[in-house]
Enzyme design. Structure first.
Site, PDB file in Angstrom:
ATOM      1  N   GLU A 140       0.879  -1.166   0.000  1.00 52.99           N
ATOM      2  CA  GLU A 140       0.000   0.000   0.000  1.00 52.99           C
ATOM      3  C   GLU A 140       0.914   1.213   0.000  1.00 52.99           C
ATOM      4  O   GLU A 140       1.561   1.520   1.005  1.00 52.99           O
ATOM      5  CB  GLU A 140      -0.906  -0.024   1.231  1.00 52.99           C
ATOM      6  CG  GLU A 140      -1.976   1.053   1.230  1.00 52.99           C
ATOM      7  CD  GLU A 140      -1.587   2.225   2.096  1.00 52.99           C
ATOM      8  OE1 GLU A 140      -1.187   3.250   1.516  1.00 52.99           O
ATOM      9  OE2 GLU A 140      -1.671   2.111   3.317  1.00 52.99           O
ATOM     10  N   CYS A 175      -1.357   8.825   3.582  1.00 47.65           N
ATOM     11  CA  CYS A 175      -1.280   8.255   2.243  1.00 47.65           C
ATOM     12  C   CYS A 175      -2.550   8.522   1.456  1.00 47.65           C
ATOM     13  O   CYS A 175      -2.556   8.421   0.228  1.00 47.65           O
ATOM     14  CB  CYS A 175      -1.001   6.762   2.317  1.00 47.65           C
ATOM     15  SG  CYS A 175      -2.208   5.849   3.311  1.00 47.65           S
TER      16      CYS A 175
END
Length: 690
Positions: free
Chosen positions: A262, A301
């Site tokens: 990720e 993120c």
């Protein structure tokens, strides 16, 4: 001014004991004061020994537990951590986190444990394995079936986490790992590892986790990767460059180790072409962009990096965003007036500044260029950075806004002329974790969703209707997948029960119905159905056996039944009441009984009306009407114990479990007319009668 408390050497937890590294470690600095706060090193750890310990001690203990036992373990851990949130909040201030930032990290992580605990008890069986979907009938005669079985992998889950969420980033991975039945080794980012270490210490001090279920590496991973096998799983959150290097490790490739990445991505938020400054959606859009730029000082993120705006509304958006960003109070999070703290370190300041210079070459800095004030802190010592907004007037001519990420409070506004251009811009990020749009027009939302979905792991459509309860552009939820294609890493985390599958092996099993029934502890179509010696509704939960069947008496359906049911239900559909119209219908070719009358009549045939162990009807699933029932037809039901699901009794409740019964209703020619499952709550035998 925040007072710096030196924490010393951050410890690792390996092979059942805390490990203090020898020699000097890497210094870690307080984000507000810039003073040293800790040292980090993994020197002296036996990485191969840690893997062996997890595989031989932690793994077997977790696999001996059922899903429900693991779910109760997660809930107990969440409750324990909840009692210690205050000290975690205090410690998090050293990372630059405001109270809101810490809430997202700490309460968000604990909340993920609560969600998976609940899902484990409600959506999974009280077994050590999971049957996925429905059995597949492979042979014509039904004597050979196939099914899919999920069992825990017998290796170790290695979780390598980013610096921005030392609590949530760890717990959102551990929740499905533990529920699936795998032990874990966690490696947090060094710069905030002292927070992760404290969370791990609390979980271990609770005494709730089985021995060997959790280990912690603070520092480098040494030769850990050299000793991985195909039964292990590696998950990574961080930069795409680091992730690619780890994913390309020879052992990962040779052993085909499952690797989930990720990575940080260039997420977009779009103002719909229908939204003008006078609409509530315009203010929602401005609020969301400002919030995503300043929460965690933009170190998420999922933060908004690219803001897409109709060309004729650029000036209004820039003016509104600039005004709001200049009002943001920056400083020491210990001051309650502060809305945005520092970046995590001075190194991060230099990194963000370097990326900002690349972005500025493709446009202009609208806000953040001038000096900024900091409350209760020295901006020269702390890791402070102003909220910075750029404008790129020609986004199709410049690649930087779509390729360069400044991992801080930095965002670039870009114009679009129509939805086709907006979708092209959204896709130029080459894969993102999340995109969002603010619109009141369903047609606009539909066009953008189907135009951008292949490039995004999650999409938020925001308008006034969901404004009060929406969880925000940048907030991953344990119920939904978190991850994205392309630049975002190509992985998926969480997603409810889907999150467990990464830590389990899906195996196709084939055999006779009786054999698969014995393996899966769930009755399969075509398996034996021994006739019950007494009515099954007279039996306690513990006494019922899988496959046990009760065959009812018969009942002939009459026209009076159909008329009476229509009167009671109010359902006067022509197929039930008009013989001529029903006969002319290609579907019915004559008058038929109500489907729900068939269900009711079947229940009347198989229900034992007297008080007994069956406490309540819990629901009905998988209903199919397979053949019409006409006046004069005679029906009969077969009630079979399909599955037994123990249920944890709440305080004051009678102990029991849910029984799933399979029901087949047939006519006088033994043709199936209806099939379904019903669920009932059935009491356990009282201890006094045992």
């Amino acid at each position: 001014m925040e007072t710096t408390v030196y924490l010393g050497k951050v410890q690792s937890f390996a092979q059942g004991r805390w490990h203090t590294p020898a020699g000097e470690g890497r210094p870690v600095f307080h984000a507000v004061t810039g003073e040293p706060i800790a040292e980090i090193s993994s020197e002296g750890l036996d990485f191969k020994g840690m893997l062996d310990y997890a595989r031989t001690v932690g793994g077997p203990k977790l696999r001996q537990m059922t899903f429900h036992e693991r779910a109760r373990m997660l809930k107990a851990l969440a409750l324990y951590l909840n009692e210690h949130r205050a000290e975690l909040y205090e410690l998090s201030r050293a990372t630059g986190a405001t109270k809101q930032d810490a809430w997202l990290d700490i309460d968000g992580g604990i909340g993920t444990f609560f969600v998976y605990a609940s899902k484990g008890r409600r959506e999974l069986p009280d077994e050590r394995f999971l049957l996925e979907g429905e059995p597949e009938r492979i042979s014509r005669g039904g004597t050979f079936l196939g099914h899919h079985l999920l069992v825990p992998l017998e290796g170790v889950a290695i979780h390598i986490n980013a610096f921005n969420f030392p609590c949530w980033g760890m717990l959102e991975k551990l929740a499905p790992t533990f529920l699936a039945g795998m032990p874990a080794i966690v490696k947090p980012a060094s710069v905030t590892a002292y927070v992760a270490e404290r969370v791990v210490r609390l979980m271990l001090e609770s005494g709730i986790l089985p021995e060997g279920a959790l280990q912690l590496i603070c520092g480098g991973v040494g030769d850990l990767f050299d000793h991985l096998t195909g039964q292990d799983v590696v998950t990574f959150t961080g930069s795409a460059e680091t992730g690619l290097r780890l994913k390309s490790h020879p052992t990962i490739l040779r052993e085909t180790v499952r690797f989930n990445m990720e990575a940080d991505s260039l997420n977009f938020s779009m103002l719909g072409p229908d939204v003008t400054p006078d609409l509530p959606e315009f203010e929602l859009f401005i609020n969301e962009v400002v919030r995503e730029m300043t929460i965690k000082t933009g170190q998420r993120c999922t933060a908004i990096r690219r803001t897409l705006v109709p060309a004729d509304r650029v000036d209004a958006v820039l003016e509104a965003l600039t005004r709001r960003l200049r009002e943001v109070v920056v400083g020491d999070p210990a001051n309650e007036q502060v809305q945005m703290g520092p970046l995590v370190s001075r190194d991060q300041v230099a990194e963000v500044q370097a990326r900002l210079e690349e972005l500025a070459a493709a446009g202009e800095i609208v806000c953040g260029r001038d000096g900024f004030s900091v409350i209760d802190a020295d901006p020269e010592r702390g890791a402070f950075f102003p909220p910075t907004l750029l404008y790129c007037a020609r986004p199709f001519e410049h690649t930087a806004p779509h390729e360069v990420e400044a991992f801080g409070p930095v965002n670039t506004v870009m114009p679009y002329r129509d939805l086709d251009e907006a979708i092209r811009l959204a896709r130029m990020g080459r894969g993102s974790l999340v995109g969002s749009m603010v619109t009141a027009d369903p047609d606009v939302a539909r066009t953008v969703v189907f135009g951008t979905a292949p490039y995004h792991g999650r999409l938020l459509i925001l308008n006034r209707e969901c404004a009060k309860e929406n969880t925000g552009h940048g907030s991953p939820l344990p119920h939904l997948v978190h991850g994205g294609p392309g630049r975002a890493g190509g992985g998926e985390e969480m997603g409810g029960i889907r999150g467990l599958y990464r830590y389990m092996q899906r195996t196709a099993i084939q055999g006779s119905p009786d054999m698969l029934t014995a393996i899966g502890n769930q009755w399969m179509p075509g398996a034996s159905r021994p006739e019950a010696d007494v009515h099954p509704f007279r039996k306690y939960f513990d006494e019922l056996r899988i496959g046990e069947t009760y065959t009812t008496a018969r009942r002939t359906v009459t026209e009076a039944d159909i008329v009476n049911f229509a009167g009671v239900s109010g359902d006067f559909f022509y197929a039930h009441m008009d013989e001529l119209a029903a006969r002319e219908s290609e579907v019915f070719q004559g008058r038929v009984a109500h489907g729900y009358f068939v269900l009711s009549a079947a229940a009347g045939l198989f229900v034992d009306p007297r008080p007994g162990p069956v406490l309540a009807n819990y629901g009905l699933e998988n209903l199919r009407f397979t053949k019409p029932v006409r006046p004069g037809d005679t029906i009969q039901a077969r009630l079979t114990v399909k599955q037994k699901i123990p249920r944890e009794a709440r305080e004051g409740e009678r102990p029991g479990g849910v029984v799933r019964w399979h029901v087949d209703v047939t006519n006088q020619d033994d043709e199936l007319v209806a099939t379904y499952d019903i669920l009932t709550l059935v009491a356990r035998r009282p201890e006094s009668e045992a």
